[in-house]
Scaffold this active site. Structure first.
Site, short mmCIF file in Angstrom:
data_model
loop_
_atom_site.label_atom_id
_atom_site.label_comp_id
_atom_site.label_asym_id
_atom_site.label_seq_id
_atom_site.Cartn_x
_atom_site.Cartn_y
_atom_site.Cartn_z
N LYS A 34 0.71 -1.45 -0.11
CA LYS A 34 -0.10 -0.30 0.20
C LYS A 34 0.97 1.19 0.56
O LYS A 34 0.33 2.36 -0.71
CB LYS A 34 -0.70 0.17 1.69
CG LYS A 34 -2.38 -0.83 0.82
CD LYS A 34 -2.50 -0.96 2.29
CE LYS A 34 -1.86 -0.85 3.50
NZ LYS A 34 -2.16 -2.58 3.97
N THR A 35 2.02 0.99 0.73
CA THR A 35 3.16 2.01 1.17
C THR A 35 3.75 2.50 0.05
O THR A 35 3.71 3.36 -0.49
CB THR A 35 3.56 2.42 2.40
OG1 THR A 35 2.68 1.79 3.70
CG2 THR A 35 4.58 3.62 2.57
N ASP A 219 -1.72 7.91 3.73
CA ASP A 219 -1.73 6.32 4.29
C ASP A 219 -1.72 6.54 5.11
O ASP A 219 -2.61 7.42 5.80
CB ASP A 219 0.32 6.55 3.91
CG ASP A 219 -0.03 5.45 4.26
OD1 ASP A 219 -0.43 4.04 4.36
OD2 ASP A 219 1.54 5.06 4.27
N GLU A 220 -2.31 4.87 5.68
CA GLU A 220 -2.62 4.67 6.81
C GLU A 220 -3.96 5.73 6.69
O GLU A 220 -4.94 6.00 8.73
CB GLU A 220 -1.96 4.61 8.47
CG GLU A 220 -0.73 4.39 7.71
CD GLU A 220 -0.44 2.81 8.47
OE1 GLU A 220 -0.95 2.41 8.93
OE2 GLU A 220 1.11 2.40 8.18
N GLN A 250 -6.14 -3.05 10.92
CA GLN A 250 -4.62 -2.56 11.53
C GLN A 250 -5.30 -0.82 12.09
O GLN A 250 -4.40 0.11 12.34
CB GLN A 250 -4.18 -2.12 10.66
CG GLN A 250 -2.92 -3.37 9.55
CD GLN A 250 -1.76 -2.74 8.52
OE1 GLN A 250 -0.78 -3.25 9.71
NE2 GLN A 250 -2.45 -3.42 7.86
N ARG A 600 4.12 -7.35 10.96
CA ARG A 600 5.73 -6.42 11.10
C ARG A 600 6.93 -7.71 11.00
O ARG A 600 7.74 -7.37 10.19
CB ARG A 600 6.06 -5.94 12.31
CG ARG A 600 5.12 -5.66 12.69
CD ARG A 600 4.61 -4.21 11.81
NE ARG A 600 3.75 -4.10 11.40
CZ ARG A 600 2.74 -4.06 10.06
NH1 ARG A 600 3.37 -2.80 9.02
NH2 ARG A 600 2.06 -3.88 9.45
#
Ligand code: ATP
Ligand code: MG
Length: 715
Positions: A34-35, A219-220, A250, A600
């Site tokens: 995504k990032t 983002d996020e 998330q 992670r």
């Protein structure tokens, strides 16, 4: 495809990167790129669609994420173009807008940003002023409620209390806001709130920004709060080029007002929203992904997403049951040491995560004992240290003398004869006349005959006034470092800090560190420096480039990735946290937090828990976390969760091995060798569990306490 290597993307990613104009949402699980998609889209817009970089805004969640994105874009676009992008956190972006539009917004151009600590101090002051018991109404809790109201864009006058606590909050909120304004200050939440208000009340200003930003990317997105969402909608209202990237699973900042329902709102507000899904995970092994899904699957009301990887099954997840937190910490340190020695990972590739900051203590100690360096994110925040706060208070005072919080902080630091009673008299005079504290100091400092104070106190205040006045005058022609040096020299701050103790030297080193931060940027103005300092979040303490493991909370691990991940303290009441146990919504958030932690990891995942853990000064047996029980046995290895009798037997075995049975292998006078500290002589040795604690006088490194297993005999 021209200058941008779109071959580095899979077809779904490419479709998202090259999406046509209009609102778009990328919904995908962790590690799916995504990032990466967001970064490439910024580059694609600039290179292939010829959008001027100055007309692109990209918002990320932390300063660290913003920095990483800028680096990647410098790589893709070159420094000049990357430099003209608007790229940063919501708060930093708003801070700049408000600075520029201060006049219209009706706030002082030199406004001071109150950081978390300042905010709490101010709440405490207000509670005292209103005669409210700070033991019963904790400043942190009251401030939390104020912050939530602000993030919902509820001003003090519209705050509707629904309980007695709410009534207290309403009163404090009102006064707190007045005090902030009187100090020329804005807190973190105000940065968002004031920008939204500015845009609402001044359509012509909003119009300029809407015109400027052809594209806004975020983002996020799942962790945006109401104020942030409204802000995005305001900015994107004209061109409608809003590009959001999100993963509902998330969302971990509900307690700070984040609301993943903003994803639903986005769909409702933009019926033509183009949605892109990514499925392939590039980060983790399949075992790690399966473990993560086993946890998150238990959450209600979610859309099941399949996560697959081409990285293969990988290693099993290691589960380790320790006797207590110290043994748990030793397990972590030993495992990292072993992986490093065997060439399986570098120390810097390892991360140790925990639910609460306090858990870092045992871990830090274990690293220190082993003589291994580590990086700590959070807990002992550099900018929260006393000496750093002092120095920043001096600078803030130069920046804006009406900042009473800063003035009160340093008025007698280093001690200069302005005692409590003098300060009270000054404050009283300021309050009675409704003027800033600084004005009273100025009057005392310039009219020698003011009857307000006695002769000695008046002399002391006058000297302070003249000193600060001198700095304010020097400000124009001086760099931040020069100002700092002048402050340090004229206050005698070094002599005050360095009292001959090791602590004093450490504190002085911190001051030098801050000076180095300021020296890094040539042409940095005091205003920018103070804004940057106020905005550095915990995660920015990550010193890049040091090859050492990172210790961090699960919350600050968001967006990051590491080859080796330890999640510690998997115990009921800790993870999931005790506050969440009887609230399904909170419990769901704990699962998401665990999910973020697990995902992670790239290659190796260790989950640890302790049989006993000292908390609030009592040591109690713990039940292993329900999250461990949710893991299918075929994914894990190591200690399985024991129950009943087996656990009791195990506990007895531990307790007996705890008493010194093994004879220490080092005795006083032995010569030893340590990898980092070199040669030394043993002064004392004591058994500790299955290891021993040895006090060594090293030839160059001085006296240290080290676990025996990290020492080798030397001749
Ligand atoms: P999170 O939800 O945790 O923030 P994310 O979806 O933002 O994750 P990224 O951080 O962008 O994922 O990517 C995860 C990793 O996969 C990174 O190391 C990234 O470089 C890599 N990656 C992403 N897409 C590709 C690709 N097409 N080819 C190779 N590597 C990729
Ligand atoms: Mg990401």
């Amino acid at each position: 495809m021209g200058k941008l290597a779109l071959k580095d993307l899979n077809p779904q990613q490419r479709a998202a990167v090259t999406a046509p104009d209009g609102p778009a949402l990328v919904l995908a699980g962790p590690g799916s790129g995504k990032t990466r998609v967001l970064t490439y889209r910024v580059a694609w817009l600039t290179l292939e669609r010829s959008v001027p970089p100055g007309q692109v805004m990209a918002v990320t969640f932390t300063n660290k994420a913003a920095r990483e994105m800028r680096e990647r874009l410098q790589h893709l676009l070159g420094h000049a173009r990357a430099g003209s992008l608007t790229l940063g956190t919501f708060h930093a972006t708003c801070a700049r807008i408000l600075r520029r539009e201060a006049k219209v917004a009706g706030i002082p151009r030199d406004y001071v940003i109150f950081d978390a600590d300042d905010q709490r101090t101010l709440v405490r002051q207000v509670l005292r002023e209103l005669d409210i018991d700070v033991k019963q109404y904790r400043p942190t809790a009251v401030h939390g409620a104020i912050s939530r109201a602000k993030n919902e864009l509820i001003p003090p006058e519209a705050y509707q209390p629904s309980s007695y606590f709410g009534e207290i909050v309403r009163r404090v909120y009102e006064r707190y806001q007045e005090r902030l304004r009187a100090n020329g200050g804005l807190d973190f939440d105000d940065l968002l709130v004031e920008t939204v208000r500015l845009f609402r009340e001044h359509p012509e200003v909003l119009g300029r920004y809407q015109e400027r930003y052809l594209h806004a990317l975020v983002d996020e997105f799942q962790d945006t709060n109401m104020a942030q969402y409204i802000l995005l909608r305001q900015l994107a209202a004209r061109h409608r080029n809003l590009f959001a990237v999100a993963d509902e699973d998330q969302s971990i900042y509900r307690w700070r007002g984040a609301d993943y329902r903003n994803i639903t709102r986005l769909r409702e507000d933009y019926p033509d929203l183009a949605v892109y899904l990514l499925e392939q995970n590039y980060r983790s092994t399949q075992t790690i992904l399966d473990a993560a899904q086993a946890i998150i699957r238990r959450n209600p009301n979610r859309t099941e997403k399949r996560l697959f990887t081409r990285r293969g099954t990988g290693l099993k997840v290691t589960v380790h049951e320790a006797y207590d937190q110290d043994e748990e910490a030793r397990f972590v340190v030993n495992t990292i040491a072993e992986l490093t020695l065997q060439g399986k990972a570098r120390p810097g590739e390892c991360a140790v995560m925990y639910r609460t900051n306090a858990q870092s203590r045992a871990l830090e100690e274990a690293f220190l004992r082993a003589g291994l360096p580590y990086r700590l994110v959070g807990a002992t925040r550099f900018y929260a240290r006393r000496e750093i706060k002092d120095l920043i208070a001096f600078l803030r005072l130069i920046h804006n003398p009406t900042d009473a919080t800063s003035l009160t902080r340093i008025i007698n630091i280093p001690p200069r004869g302005i005692g409590k009673r003098t300060l009270l008299a000054l404050e009283e005079a300021a309050r009675a006349r409704g003027v800033p504290l600084w004005q009273i100091v100025e009057e005392v400092g310039t009219h020698q005959d003011t009857p307000l104070l006695g002769g000695r106190a008046q002399g002391a205040v006058t000297r302070l006034y003249r000193m600060v006045r001198g700095w304010i005058e020097a400000r124009e022609g001086a760099t931040v470092v020069q100002l700092m040096d002048q402050v340090l020299a004229e206050t005698g701050y070094e002599a005050y800090l360095r009292d001959g103790t090791e602590e004093g030297d450490d504190r002085w080193n911190n001051v030098q560190e801050l000076r180095a931060v300021a020296a890094e940027y040539a042409g940095l103005t005091l205003t920018d420096f103070l804004a940057d300092v106020a905005l550095v979040s915990d995660v920015d303490n990550l010193a890049d480039g040091v090859d050492a493991p990172t210790l961090l909370t699960l919350h600050s691990a968001k967006g990051l990735e590491f080859p080796v991940v330890f999640i510690t303290g998997l115990e009921e009441g800790l993870l999931p946290h005790s506050r969440s146990l009887d609230d399904p919504e909170s419990l769901a958030e704990e699962r998401r937090l665990m999910y973020v932690g697990i995902t992670r990891a790239r290659d190796r995942l260790y989950l640890t828990y302790a049989f006993r853990r000292v908390r609030y000064a009592t040591s109690e047996p713990n039940a292993p976390s329900r999250f461990l029980e949710a893991l299918p046995p075929h994914l894990t290895e190591g200690s399985r969760i024991r129950s009943g009798k087996r656990r009791v037997e195990q506990a007895i075995a531990w307790t007996t091995s705890w008493t010194p049975t093994a004879t220490p292998s080092f005795t006083t006078g032995d010569r030893v060798m340590h990898r980092v500290f070199g040669r030394g002589v043993v002064l004392e040795s004591q058994a500790r569990g299955d290891d021993e604690e040895v006090t060594v006088a090293f030839e160059t490194a001085g006296l240290k306490r080290i676990m025996g297993s990290y020492l080798t005999p030397a001749d």
